[in-house]
Every structure is written in C-alpha cells, then in structure tokens.
Write a protein that holds these residues in place. Sequence first.
Motif, PDB file in Angstrom:
ATOM      1  N   SER A   1       0.805  -1.225   0.000  1.00 19.33           N
ATOM      2  CA  SER A   1       0.000   0.000   0.000  1.00 19.33           C
ATOM      3  C   SER A   1       0.836   1.272   0.000  1.00 19.33           C
ATOM      4  O   SER A   1       0.356   2.334   0.390  1.00 19.33           O
ATOM      5  CB  SER A   1      -0.965   0.022   1.198  1.00 19.33           C
ATOM      6  OG  SER A   1      -1.853  -1.072   1.137  1.00 19.33           O
ATOM      7  N   ILE A   2       2.106   1.176  -0.435  1.00 19.82           N
ATOM      8  CA  ILE A   2       2.938   2.377  -0.579  1.00 19.82           C
ATOM      9  C   ILE A   2       2.853   2.797  -2.041  1.00 19.82           C
ATOM     10  O   ILE A   2       3.721   2.473  -2.860  1.00 19.82           O
ATOM     11  CB  ILE A   2       4.407   2.106  -0.176  1.00 19.82           C
ATOM     12  CG1 ILE A   2       4.486   1.421   1.191  1.00 19.82           C
ATOM     13  CG2 ILE A   2       5.203   3.418  -0.179  1.00 19.82           C
ATOM     14  CD1 ILE A   2       4.091   2.261   2.353  1.00 19.82           C
ATOM     15  N   GLY A   3       1.782   3.481  -2.391  1.00 25.80           N
ATOM     16  CA  GLY A   3       1.566   3.848  -3.775  1.00 25.80           C
ATOM     17  C   GLY A   3       1.984   5.265  -4.113  1.00 25.80           C
ATOM     18  O   GLY A   3       2.354   5.556  -5.244  1.00 25.80           O
ATOM     19  N   LYS A   4       1.937   6.158  -3.136  1.00 31.12           N
ATOM     20  CA  LYS A   4       2.254   7.572  -3.348  1.00 31.12           C
ATOM     21  C   LYS A   4       3.216   8.038  -2.249  1.00 31.12           C
ATOM     22  O   LYS A   4       3.399   7.371  -1.227  1.00 31.12           O
ATOM     23  CB  LYS A   4       0.975   8.418  -3.315  1.00 31.12           C
ATOM     24  CG  LYS A   4      -0.106   7.989  -4.317  1.00 31.12           C
ATOM     25  CD  LYS A   4       0.275   8.297  -5.743  1.00 31.12           C
ATOM     26  CE  LYS A   4      -0.789   7.860  -6.732  1.00 31.12           C
ATOM     27  NZ  LYS A   4      -2.022   8.671  -6.642  1.00 31.12           N
ATOM     28  N   SER A   5       3.778   9.203  -2.448  1.00 35.27           N
ATOM     29  CA  SER A   5       4.758   9.712  -1.484  1.00 35.27           C
ATOM     30  C   SER A   5       4.143   9.909  -0.105  1.00 35.27           C
ATOM     31  O   SER A   5       4.803   9.690   0.921  1.00 35.27           O
ATOM     32  CB  SER A   5       5.354  11.022  -1.993  1.00 35.27           C
ATOM     33  OG  SER A   5       4.337  11.974  -2.285  1.00 35.27           O
TER      34      SER A   5
ATOM     35  N   ARG B   1       9.957  16.928   3.120  1.00 38.54           N
ATOM     36  CA  ARG B   1       9.087  18.079   3.372  1.00 38.54           C
ATOM     37  C   ARG B   1       8.037  17.749   4.429  1.00 38.54           C
ATOM     38  O   ARG B   1       7.677  18.602   5.245  1.00 38.54           O
ATOM     39  CB  ARG B   1       8.426  18.537   2.072  1.00 38.54           C
ATOM     40  CG  ARG B   1       7.685  19.858   2.198  1.00 38.54           C
ATOM     41  CD  ARG B   1       7.394  20.445   0.835  1.00 38.54           C
ATOM     42  NE  ARG B   1       8.611  20.842   0.140  1.00 38.54           N
ATOM     43  CZ  ARG B   1       9.232  22.015   0.310  1.00 38.54           C
ATOM     44  NH1 ARG B   1       8.730  22.902   1.178  1.00 38.54           N
ATOM     45  NH2 ARG B   1      10.311  22.310  -0.362  1.00 38.54           N
ATOM     46  N   SER B   2       7.528  16.513   4.408  1.00 36.15           N
ATOM     47  CA  SER B   2       6.556  16.119   5.426  1.00 36.15           C
ATOM     48  C   SER B   2       7.180  16.177   6.812  1.00 36.15           C
ATOM     49  O   SER B   2       6.574  16.674   7.768  1.00 36.15           O
ATOM     50  CB  SER B   2       6.044  14.703   5.129  1.00 36.15           C
ATOM     51  OG  SER B   2       5.089  14.304   6.077  1.00 36.15           O
ATOM     52  N   MET B   3       8.419  15.673   6.935  1.00 42.79           N
ATOM     53  CA  MET B   3       9.113  15.717   8.219  1.00 42.79           C
ATOM     54  C   MET B   3       9.404  17.155   8.629  1.00 42.79           C
ATOM     55  O   MET B   3       9.240  17.531   9.798  1.00 42.79           O
ATOM     56  CB  MET B   3      10.397  14.897   8.138  1.00 42.79           C
ATOM     57  CG  MET B   3      10.159  13.398   7.961  1.00 42.79           C
ATOM     58  SD  MET B   3      11.674  12.457   7.627  1.00 42.79           S
ATOM     59  CE  MET B   3      12.588  12.712   9.160  1.00 42.79           C
ATOM     60  N   ALA B   4       9.825  17.961   7.670  1.00 38.35           N
ATOM     61  CA  ALA B   4      10.150  19.356   7.972  1.00 38.35           C
ATOM     62  C   ALA B   4       8.910  20.144   8.378  1.00 38.35           C
ATOM     63  O   ALA B   4       8.942  20.964   9.297  1.00 38.35           O
ATOM     64  CB  ALA B   4      10.814  20.001   6.759  1.00 38.35           C
ATOM     65  N   THR B   5       7.798  19.874   7.713  1.00 35.49           N
ATOM     66  CA  THR B   5       6.548  20.581   8.007  1.00 35.49           C
ATOM     67  C   THR B   5       6.060  20.297   9.416  1.00 35.49           C
ATOM     68  O   THR B   5       5.407  21.141  10.051  1.00 35.49           O
ATOM     69  CB  THR B   5       5.471  20.170   6.986  1.00 35.49           C
ATOM     70  OG1 THR B   5       5.912  20.539   5.678  1.00 35.49           O
ATOM     71  CG2 THR B   5       4.132  20.842   7.270  1.00 35.49           C
ATOM     72  N   THR B   6       6.377  19.111   9.913  1.00 29.87           N
ATOM     73  CA  THR B   6       5.948  18.744  11.265  1.00 29.87           C
ATOM     74  C   THR B   6       7.052  18.925  12.302  1.00 29.87           C
ATOM     75  O   THR B   6       6.852  18.602  13.477  1.00 29.87           O
ATOM     76  CB  THR B   6       5.460  17.284  11.279  1.00 29.87           C
ATOM     77  OG1 THR B   6       6.461  16.431  10.720  1.00 29.87           O
ATOM     78  CG2 THR B   6       4.179  17.136  10.472  1.00 29.87           C
ATOM     79  N   GLY B   7       8.228  19.410  11.865  1.00 27.72           N
ATOM     80  CA  GLY B   7       9.263  19.799  12.817  1.00 27.72           C
ATOM     81  C   GLY B   7      10.217  18.712  13.250  1.00 27.72           C
ATOM     82  O   GLY B   7      10.944  18.898  14.228  1.00 27.72           O
ATOM     83  N   TYR B   8      10.268  17.583  12.533  1.00 28.95           N
ATOM     84  CA  TYR B   8      11.119  16.471  12.953  1.00 28.95           C
ATOM     85  C   TYR B   8      12.372  16.378  12.095  1.00 28.95           C
ATOM     86  O   TYR B   8      12.334  16.645  10.890  1.00 28.95           O
ATOM     87  CB  TYR B   8      10.339  15.156  12.899  1.00 28.95           C
ATOM     88  CG  TYR B   8       9.228  15.104  13.917  1.00 28.95           C
ATOM     89  CD1 TYR B   8       9.476  14.683  15.219  1.00 28.95           C
ATOM     90  CD2 TYR B   8       7.943  15.537  13.595  1.00 28.95           C
ATOM     91  CE1 TYR B   8       8.462  14.665  16.168  1.00 28.95           C
ATOM     92  CE2 TYR B   8       6.923  15.522  14.532  1.00 28.95           C
ATOM     93  CZ  TYR B   8       7.194  15.082  15.821  1.00 28.95           C
ATOM     94  OH  TYR B   8       6.192  15.077  16.760  1.00 28.95           O
ATOM     95  N   THR B   9      13.478  15.975  12.731  1.00 29.54           N
ATOM     96  CA  THR B   9      14.767  15.995  12.027  1.00 29.54           C
ATOM     97  C   THR B   9      15.259  14.624  11.623  1.00 29.54           C
ATOM     98  O   THR B   9      16.168  14.525  10.801  1.00 29.54           O
ATOM     99  CB  THR B   9      15.854  16.645  12.911  1.00 29.54           C
ATOM    100  OG1 THR B   9      15.940  15.925  14.159  1.00 29.54           O
ATOM    101  CG2 THR B   9      15.531  18.100  13.174  1.00 29.54           C
TER     102      THR B   9
ATOM    103  N   LEU C   1       9.584  11.088  -4.395  1.00 33.36           N
ATOM    104  CA  LEU C   1       9.172  10.480  -3.121  1.00 33.36           C
ATOM    105  C   LEU C   1      10.017  10.982  -1.962  1.00 33.36           C
ATOM    106  O   LEU C   1       9.498  11.249  -0.872  1.00 33.36           O
ATOM    107  CB  LEU C   1       9.288   8.956  -3.215  1.00 33.36           C
ATOM    108  CG  LEU C   1       8.568   8.217  -4.343  1.00 33.36           C
ATOM    109  CD1 LEU C   1       8.772   6.715  -4.191  1.00 33.36           C
ATOM    110  CD2 LEU C   1       7.088   8.566  -4.372  1.00 33.36           C
ATOM    111  N   ILE C   2      11.309  11.106  -2.185  1.00 35.65           N
ATOM    112  CA  ILE C   2      12.213  11.483  -1.097  1.00 35.65           C
ATOM    113  C   ILE C   2      12.037  12.959  -0.739  1.00 35.65           C
ATOM    114  O   ILE C   2      12.039  13.332   0.439  1.00 35.65           O
ATOM    115  CB  ILE C   2      13.676  11.174  -1.482  1.00 35.65           C
ATOM    116  CG1 ILE C   2      13.833   9.667  -1.769  1.00 35.65           C
ATOM    117  CG2 ILE C   2      14.624  11.622  -0.387  1.00 35.65           C
ATOM    118  CD1 ILE C   2      13.367   8.762  -0.646  1.00 35.65           C
TER     119      ILE C   2
ATOM    120  N   GLY D   1      12.911  13.671  -8.005  1.00 36.22           N
ATOM    121  CA  GLY D   1      12.339  14.724  -8.816  1.00 36.22           C
ATOM    122  C   GLY D   1      13.345  15.254  -9.843  1.00 36.22           C
ATOM    123  O   GLY D   1      14.385  14.648 -10.092  1.00 36.22           O
ATOM    124  N   PRO D   2      13.038  16.398 -10.463  1.00 42.50           N
ATOM    125  CA  PRO D   2      11.851  17.216 -10.187  1.00 42.50           C
ATOM    126  C   PRO D   2      10.568  16.534 -10.656  1.00 42.50           C
ATOM    127  O   PRO D   2      10.572  15.799 -11.639  1.00 42.50           O
ATOM    128  CB  PRO D   2      12.118  18.490 -10.994  1.00 42.50           C
ATOM    129  CG  PRO D   2      13.007  18.049 -12.115  1.00 42.50           C
ATOM    130  CD  PRO D   2      13.866  16.963 -11.542  1.00 42.50           C
TER     131      PRO D   2
END
Length: 368
Positions: free
Chosen positions: A264-268, A347-355, A341-342, A330-331
């Motif tokens: 079920s890993i179909g999208k980023s 960006r998902s991690m950065a948006t939520t503040g995790y390193t 995907l990467i 990308g791009p």
Amino acid sequence: MTEIQIGQAKRARRAYSFDDIAIVPSRRTRDPEEVSIDWQIDAYRFSLPVLAAPMDSVMSPATAIALGRHGGLGVLNLEGLWTRYDDPSDLLAEVAELEGIDATARMQEIYTEPVRPELIAERLREVREAGVTVAGSLSPQRTKEFAKVVVDAGVDMFVIRGTTVSAEHVSSQAEPLNLKEFIYELDVPVIVGGCATHQAALHLMRTGAAGVLVGFGGGAAHTTRTVLGVAVPMASAVADVAAARRDYLDESGGRYVHVIADGSIGKSGDLAKAIACGADAVMVGSPFARATDAPGHGFHWGAEAHHEALPRGQRVKLDQVGSLEEILFGPSRVADGTMNLIGALRRSMATTGYTDLKEFQRVEVVVE
C-alpha cells in the motif's frame, strides 16, 4: 480497543488504512535540507529508508544497482525471470504485450522454467561487482533449497518474503522451514515477512530476524483480498508491529528489530504515513514500476500473479511518469505523489518539525 459487533456471533476491531489517516503539523517547522533520512540495519547504512520490492516488474540487476547507487536497497527476486533465463528481456517485453485473460495463463507458462542456481550466483555477482549492497529474496518454500547458493554467492542481506510468513508453519506434507534455526546458522542479516499482527510479528522477531516486513494483501498488484478474503489495513498493521518491536526490545534486553512497511505504498504520502505509524523503512513496488527504466515496461506484477494453482495477483498497467532517479528525487512534473518520493518525505518531516526518522515515528496522526 473497542470492538464492533458484526452480528450476534461475531465481533471485530476497527483497523485503518493509510488513506484513513493524516499527519498533523506541530508547533515547529524546519527546512527540508536539515532533515536526516539515513537508515541503518545491522552493519549496513543507507541514505534512503527505501527498499525496492523483489518483483520482476520492479527489479532487474541493473535497477538494483541503480537504486543502490542512489542510496537505497534493491532486492532481487531470486525466483524470478532473471534466475530462470539467461536473458529474459524478450519475455519481459512479451508480458507487457499480453492482453486479457491470456495474460495469467501465459505468465504461468513462462514461470514454469526452473530456477537455475548458477544464474542466482551470476545475478548476485553482477550487483556485488557494481559496489552496492547485495540483497536477494526467496519465498519460504524455496529458502532451504537455494539458501546455500545465495550465501555462497556473497549476498549481504537475505530476504525471506511471502504473502504471509509465520514462525510456526504447520505441515503434514513436508518439513517446514525452521526460521529460528535457519537464521541462527546464517552469517548474514535476514529480513522476513510479511506479517500484519502484533503476535505474528513478535514470533518472527524471536527468530533472530534483523527486520520484519509488514503487509498482507495490500499491494497494487494483489488480489489476495478478493481470492482469499484476507487483508489487513496497513496503518493499523504497521502500528501493531511497531508495538511488537517495542515489546521485543524490552523482552530481549535491548535488541532492536526493524519494521519495514511492505504494501500500500503507492504515493509519497503513503511513505510518510508508514513511518509516522512506526515503520523504520518502506519496501516499494508500484511507484518504481512506474519508472521508464523499470523492467516491467509500465506493467506491474508479483509472484502471486502466476501461481500455478491459485493466482492471487494480476498484471496491472501503470502510467510511466519518469526515470527511477526522478521518481526518487524529482523534479516532479505531476502533483499526485508519484514522483520525488524522497523530497516529499523530507518536506513532510520538515513541516511537522522532525529531524530524523526515529523522531518522526512519534508524530501525531488523526483519523479522517
């Protein structure tokens, strides 16, 4: 956990897929460039928490090498066309041309050619000579038969992958694979799965596996739910197995077993949600099958699609969106999560503040 009454004689618990949940932003954000997505299992360190699924539509020796050079881990299907034929290129092209109900029958015929041990050694040698980490996959049914060939060929990581794998397979027809004994005797780390429940994962962790694959019946090319009626939504499955990892860490006095989402890993966004639910890494199939340089020519299928008695998968047509490198980094030219995907994970991690990935496993999620 609250149960739902299906009827007077049956109750069930609610489970969630990746589509059912969303990641919640926190009070802090970061720059995507400051996020680390490094992943290490046993002695092997990778700059991407991504394994390619051992499927003929996804991995050839060439694509395994390419993914390794990009920082991920390509896993070769050691029971696939590359270990049955000297050069399966024409057959891969033929599979892409098949139509309708003829596709399954012809694939069953193509895969009746026996696996050749010398080709297993040759394919693994090809990857090793390229200087990347070497990983190969066998089904539980063929592991004892070919394990010595695989290890002697110099594999770095051994993957035992089936639709479902248990530590307590019972058979009156043949002696089953004793996973604990087998893993103990090997000199290389073993990743084993799939599984989808806390109890099954805990038993697999006790065999000495370095990593456990989570997933059952949820892949893009699977019809397991339709044929067998069996499937487990992946968000709940990953979270349950992550709990087993925590419990086994306490039970074993500190031994950490990696949880790898496989299905079920179909999208980023699914990649990010898998790690948010507790996965250390993901095994990717259909997104890589979309690559213009993938061996499947825009089609995707797994071993279940050509089972000789009860096929539980199908050959599916996918849009080819870009090269393997573009799908990873990308791009992106599309806005549907099939490319970069990467970049999306960062960006998902950065948006939520995790390193880093371990921190990101603690991110808040909500049910939509």
